[in-house]
Structure formats: C-alpha cells, structure tokens
Design a protein around this motif. Structure first.
Motif, short mmCIF file in Angstrom:
data_model
loop_
_atom_site.label_atom_id
_atom_site.label_comp_id
_atom_site.label_asym_id
_atom_site.label_seq_id
_atom_site.Cartn_x
_atom_site.Cartn_y
_atom_site.Cartn_z
N LYS A 146 0.67 14.58 -32.40
CA LYS A 146 2.07 14.96 -32.25
C LYS A 146 2.24 16.01 -31.16
O LYS A 146 3.15 15.92 -30.32
CB LYS A 146 2.60 15.49 -33.58
CG LYS A 146 2.83 14.43 -34.65
CD LYS A 146 4.01 13.53 -34.30
CE LYS A 146 4.30 12.55 -35.41
NZ LYS A 146 5.43 11.64 -35.07
N PHE A 147 1.38 17.04 -31.20
CA PHE A 147 1.48 18.10 -30.19
C PHE A 147 1.22 17.53 -28.79
O PHE A 147 1.83 17.98 -27.81
CB PHE A 147 0.49 19.22 -30.48
CG PHE A 147 0.92 20.13 -31.60
CD1 PHE A 147 2.13 20.80 -31.54
CD2 PHE A 147 0.13 20.30 -32.72
CE1 PHE A 147 2.54 21.63 -32.55
CE2 PHE A 147 0.54 21.13 -33.76
CZ PHE A 147 1.73 21.80 -33.67
N LYS A 148 0.33 16.57 -28.69
CA LYS A 148 0.05 15.95 -27.39
C LYS A 148 1.28 15.21 -26.89
O LYS A 148 1.61 15.26 -25.69
CB LYS A 148 -1.14 14.99 -27.52
CG LYS A 148 -1.57 14.38 -26.20
CD LYS A 148 -2.80 13.51 -26.39
CE LYS A 148 -3.24 12.89 -25.06
NZ LYS A 148 -4.44 12.02 -25.24
N ASP A 149 1.97 14.52 -27.81
CA ASP A 149 3.20 13.81 -27.43
C ASP A 149 4.28 14.80 -26.99
O ASP A 149 5.00 14.56 -26.01
CB ASP A 149 3.71 12.98 -28.59
CG ASP A 149 2.78 11.82 -28.93
OD1 ASP A 149 1.98 11.45 -28.04
OD2 ASP A 149 2.85 11.30 -30.06
N TYR A 150 4.41 15.92 -27.73
CA TYR A 150 5.39 16.94 -27.36
C TYR A 150 5.10 17.50 -25.97
O TYR A 150 6.01 17.71 -25.16
CB TYR A 150 5.39 18.08 -28.38
CG TYR A 150 5.87 17.67 -29.76
CD1 TYR A 150 6.75 16.60 -29.93
CD2 TYR A 150 5.44 18.35 -30.90
CE1 TYR A 150 7.18 16.22 -31.19
CE2 TYR A 150 5.87 17.97 -32.17
CZ TYR A 150 6.74 16.90 -32.30
OH TYR A 150 7.17 16.53 -33.55
N ALA A 151 3.80 17.77 -25.71
CA ALA A 151 3.42 18.32 -24.41
C ALA A 151 3.72 17.32 -23.30
O ALA A 151 4.18 17.70 -22.21
CB ALA A 151 1.94 18.69 -24.41
N SER A 152 3.49 16.04 -23.58
CA SER A 152 3.75 15.01 -22.58
C SER A 152 5.25 14.92 -22.27
O SER A 152 5.64 14.80 -21.10
CB SER A 152 3.23 13.66 -23.08
OG SER A 152 3.51 12.63 -22.15
N GLU A 153 6.08 15.01 -23.31
CA GLU A 153 7.53 14.97 -23.11
C GLU A 153 8.01 16.20 -22.36
O GLU A 153 8.91 16.12 -21.52
CB GLU A 153 8.24 14.85 -24.46
CG GLU A 153 8.10 13.50 -25.13
CD GLU A 153 8.73 12.37 -24.31
OE1 GLU A 153 9.80 12.62 -23.71
OE2 GLU A 153 8.15 11.28 -24.26
N ARG A 154 7.42 17.36 -22.68
CA ARG A 154 7.85 18.61 -22.02
C ARG A 154 7.51 18.59 -20.54
O ARG A 154 8.25 19.14 -19.73
CB ARG A 154 7.16 19.81 -22.69
CG ARG A 154 7.59 21.16 -22.11
CD ARG A 154 9.07 21.40 -22.32
NE ARG A 154 9.53 22.63 -21.72
CZ ARG A 154 9.91 22.75 -20.47
NH1 ARG A 154 9.91 21.68 -19.66
NH2 ARG A 154 10.32 23.92 -19.99
N SER B 102 10.18 17.40 -18.20
CA SER B 102 11.38 18.22 -18.01
C SER B 102 11.08 19.37 -17.05
O SER B 102 9.95 19.85 -16.94
CB SER B 102 11.85 18.79 -19.36
OG SER B 102 12.07 17.75 -20.29
#
Length: 255
Positions: free
Chosen positions: A117-125, A128
C-alpha cells in the motif's frame, strides 16, 4: 561436449526468485501450491523449501542463517505431526504444531500488504507536483498603514479596548445566529468616516454598550478597509488612540 556434461549443465540451468527472508519464501510456496495458510501440508512445503536451499547451494549462493533456522523448524514441525498424539486420543482439543508458524506467516503477510500500500501511495505521489507560491503582482493595490504605525501597535490598542470592557473575568455565553457581518460593518464604518470631515477615533464608532461580537467585527472591518486603501489609520503615540480618516478611495461602495 558429451551427453553426460549436457545433462549436468541442464540441471544447473534454472532461475531463482528473490525473497526477503524465509517467511517470504514460505508464503510464495504456499501460494504456488494453492494451500490454505491455516492448513499447511508440512511434508510438501518442507520438501520444496529444502529443495530451494539445495538450489542455492548448487549455485554457490550465500544462505543466511535464518533460512537454515527455518528449515530446522519445518523439519521439527513435520516430525511432530508424524508422531502419534496421545493428547488427541484422549481429547478432541490438542496443540497444532503448525500454530506458531501460521501466526508468523500471517503477521509477515500483513506487513507485506501494508508495504505494498505504501509503495502504491509513493508511486501516486510521484505523479504529483507541488505548486510554488505565486509572487505578488507588481500592480497589486495593497493597503498600507501610515508611516510610524504598525499592525502590532493596532493589536495592542485593540487589546486595551478589550481590557477596558473587563473581558478577563469568566462569562457564560450562548451560541446565537450571526448578528453582525463583516460586509455590513464595513459599509457602516465607511459611511461614518466619509461623512466626517475631520479624523475620528476608533472609540467613536463603538460604545460601552457594544458587545464583544460587534466590537471584533468592527475591528476586522477596519483592517479590511485599511487593506483596500479606503481608510488611513495612525497613532500619535505608542498604544495611543486609533485615528481614522478617509483614504484616496473615498467613494462609499458596498464591497
């Protein structure tokens, strides 16, 4: 090259996946065998796990001590499950040798999911970009205080008005519908200042009967008028009375 050498070379040709520890490898084997994590076939998993270690040794790869410790644990659990359980014969309830291993695997799986999950959040961030603050336009009309007067001094003067109303003692209040608006007080304050030829003090637009809500609203209205350049404010002395007079933009307009 003879047939025997070809066969030996073929045995050494395989690809090993990368695992972050023995629990990661065990979860992979359980998934590949489509097993229930709560009902692991120890014979199958132990055999495949040891085969994996043998492959690593064949490729002369370093095997961390934790892999060997886990291998010993798997063999121990396998042997305990092969032995007859006297307690199980006497009662339906007995300790499952796999229980501790299952708990470790579930905990490790939970951390894996959280890390994903954290990896996905980092990828989305990373997709931006933060916007930098825009500079103030050179033609912006910003309100100014008269030379020698600062907002800090205005705050002190306003604090003195609050003190005079003895607001320091505890009071009981009830929440009511908003009775005063910034827009209305700005219109009233501008009308009072623009219809007066001479400069007036802030205390002249409020009275001892003015409640706290209106007093704060009037002061905020004054600050907004100063910002727009409609009113010029000064103080003769430090913490002295707030003197107000109309500015260059002296047209009475509702804003």
């Amino acid at each position: 090259m003879n047939e025997k050498n070809k066969i030996e070379n073929q045995k050494l040709t395989f690809k090993l996946a990368t695992f972050e520890g023995p629990l990661d490898l065990l979860l992979h084997l359980i998934k590949e065998n489509q097993m229930d994590i709560y009902d692991i076939s120890m014979a199958t998993i132990t055999s495949q796990y040891i085969d994996y270690l043998h492959q690593m040794q064949t490729l002369e790869l370093d095997i961390a001590g934790e892999y060997l410790v886990t291998a010993a644990m798997l063999l121990n659990i396998k042997s305990r499950m092969l032995l007859p359980n006297e307690q199980a014969q006497e009662s339906e309830e007995f300790d499952d040798p796999r229980e501790e291993l299952v708990q470790q695997l579930i905990l490790h799986q939970t951390f894996q999911m959280a890390a994903g999950k954290f990896k996905d959040y980092a990828s989305e961030r990373q997709k931006s970009t933060s916007r930098e603050q825009e500079p103030v336009p050179s033609d912006a009309k910003l309100g100014q205080l008269k030379q020698g007067t600062s907002v800090y001094e205005l705050q002190h003067a306003f604090a003195r008005l609050i003190t005079k109303k003895q607001l320091s003692r505890p009071v009981t209040r009830q929440v009511h519908i908003e009775r005063y608006t910034l827009k209305e007080e700005m219109v009233r304050l501008k009308a009072r200042i623009f219809t007066t030829k001479n400069a007036i003090e802030f205390t002249e637009v409020v009275s001892d009967e003015t409640d706290t809500e209106q007093l704060v609203t009037v002061f905020l209205a004054l600050l907004e008028l100063i910002k727009r350049g409609a009113v010029i404010v000064s103080q003769a002395t430090t913490l002295g009375p707030i003197i107000m007079r109309s500015g260059e933009d002296n047209a009475l307009e509702s804003s």
